[in-house]
Scaffold this active site. Structure first.
Site, PDB file in Angstrom:
ATOM      1  N   HIS A 211     -21.082  53.106 107.255  1.00  0.00           N
ATOM      2  CA  HIS A 211     -20.685  54.414 106.370  1.00  0.00           C
ATOM      3  C   HIS A 211     -21.565  55.444 106.574  1.00  0.00           C
ATOM      4  O   HIS A 211     -22.734  55.585 106.811  1.00  0.00           O
ATOM      5  CB  HIS A 211     -21.065  53.928 104.638  1.00  0.00           C
ATOM      6  CG  HIS A 211     -20.458  54.887 103.745  1.00  0.00           C
ATOM      7  ND1 HIS A 211     -18.977  55.239 103.669  1.00  0.00           N
ATOM      8  CD2 HIS A 211     -21.221  55.872 102.821  1.00  0.00           C
ATOM      9  CE1 HIS A 211     -19.004  56.206 102.584  1.00  0.00           C
ATOM     10  NE2 HIS A 211     -20.301  56.405 102.354  1.00  0.00           N
TER      11      HIS A 211
ATOM     12  N   ASP B 136     -13.607  54.686 101.724  1.00  0.00           N
ATOM     13  CA  ASP B 136     -12.086  54.734 101.398  1.00  0.00           C
ATOM     14  C   ASP B 136     -11.704  54.681 103.108  1.00  0.00           C
ATOM     15  O   ASP B 136     -10.415  54.526 103.178  1.00  0.00           O
ATOM     16  CB  ASP B 136     -11.375  55.623 100.888  1.00  0.00           C
ATOM     17  CG  ASP B 136     -11.696  57.178 101.635  1.00  0.00           C
ATOM     18  OD1 ASP B 136     -12.345  57.341 102.467  1.00  0.00           O
ATOM     19  OD2 ASP B 136     -11.104  57.823 100.743  1.00  0.00           O
TER      20      ASP B 136
ATOM     21  N   CYS C  50     -14.516  57.994 105.626  1.00  0.00           N
ATOM     22  CA  CYS C  50     -15.821  58.475 105.016  1.00  0.00           C
ATOM     23  C   CYS C  50     -16.225  59.482 106.251  1.00  0.00           C
ATOM     24  O   CYS C  50     -17.238  60.609 106.112  1.00  0.00           O
ATOM     25  CB  CYS C  50     -16.886  57.283 105.011  1.00  0.00           C
ATOM     26  SG  CYS C  50     -17.204  56.352 106.438  1.00  0.00           S
TER      27      CYS C  50
END
Length: 331
Positions: free
Chosen positions: A307, A175, A178
């Protein structure tokens, strides 16, 4: 008998002529759609095939309805779809198969209790079967890519590293928070959770107070590549504090390590682990125990960018599932 129109053609002849024209126009659309599809873009290829199937089905239904209406008004009308069907949308190989099927059906005597299936219906059934086979092939190719693509390879590599250290993945939502979410989860394991927004605020304040230390390592916002000026650096810090669109990276990890006085180790699928804040290794203690925050870095987890995930001690019941979470990382 059918009425003859002013142009000398019967209603049946006009309908056949118009239907053939519509099929030729659709054939042009189909070719254009196929050309717009990149064979390496499986998602686009699938969308194109679905669109072609939809257009063909819509035209079949429309023409079938018009034929039925004309048949209802003229008892002498025969199977016009046979004449219209001379314009095919399939490849030469597919046309040959269709002709062979038609020949077999024509040679078979029609039962008194069973109505012979029209050629138009056979074409629709064949096209539906071909579309189903195409979709199955696409799904199979996508499944193979999921098992052997960069994300899966990276996931298995990280899974082996975690397994060797008796750790397992803890997934963090993608979102925009992370990195901060992963750090907060690490702190929560020792009862020191602070929340994402608090970590963002601490990071931004540290960056503001140590501009000279961090400015050279921040990617310039301007296309010219010039270093950020004071105003731009201040804007950068504001985004770090308030905006989810300001994703965290190595600069923010270094700032957090300084603020928390804890080492941060980042595990990755390719290359050695990256450790920030090694100067805190001997002095960092949480509840009296030396502590290092451990994150995993995924280059291929998402199409939009990198990520971060967190880790946790491996539970016994999850031993047989090692690495599988990483293959399906945040699907």
């Amino acid at each position: 008998m059918s009425d003859i129109h002013e142009n000398g053609e019967t209603a049946e002849e006009e309908l056949i002529k118009r239907h053939k024209k519509e099929r030729k126009e659709l054939q042009g659309k189909v070719l254009a759609l196929k050309k717009s599809s990149n064979k390496y873009d499986k998602k686009r290829k699938k969308e194109v095939l679905e669109e072609i199937a939809r257009l063909e089905t819509e035209l079949d239904l429309k023409q079938e309805e018009e034929l039925n209406k004309l048949k209802a008004s003229n008892a002498d009308v025969t199977d016009l779809s046979d004449a219209i069907g001379s314009v095919e949308l399939n490849s030469p190989e597919e046309e040959k198969v269709s002709d062979d099927v038609d020949k077999v059906d024509d040679d078979m005597p029609a039962s008194n209790n069973q109505q012979r299936v029209s050629k138009a219906q056979r074409r629709r059934d064949k096209r539906s079967s071909q579309q189903k086979e195409r979709n199955e092939r696409i799904a199979q190719e996508e499944a193979e890519a999921a098992l052997n693509g960069p994300r899966a390879i990276e996931g298995r590599a990280i899974g082996k590293i975690l397994s060797s250290r008796n750790l397992e993945l803890h997934q963090i939502p993608s979102d925009g928070n992370c990195l901060y979410g992963a750090i907060d989860h690490q702190l929560s394991l020792v009862g020191k959770s602070m929340g994402v927004m608090s970590l963002r605020k601490l990071t931004a304040e540290h960056l503001r107070q140590n501009q000279n230390d961090f400015l050279p390592f921040i990617t310039p916002l301007a296309d010219s590549g010039d270093p950020l000026n004071d105003e731009e650096y201040s804007m950068y810090c504001d985004r770090v504090e308030h905006s989810q669109e300001a994703w965290g990276g190595q600069v923010e990890l270094r700032a957090l390590s300084n603020v928390l006085h804890l080492p941060i180790e980042v595990l990755q699928g390719s290359g050695p682990p990256v450790i920030l804040g090694t100067e805190f290794k001997d002095s960092s203690k949480v509840n009296g125990e030396p502590q290092t925050l451990i994150l995993t870095y995924h280059r291929h987890a998402y199409g939009l960018g990198e990520h971060y995930n967190s880790v946790r001690p491996k539970a016994k019941e999850s031993d047989q599932l090692e690495g599988q979470q990483l293959v399906n990382c945040n699907k």
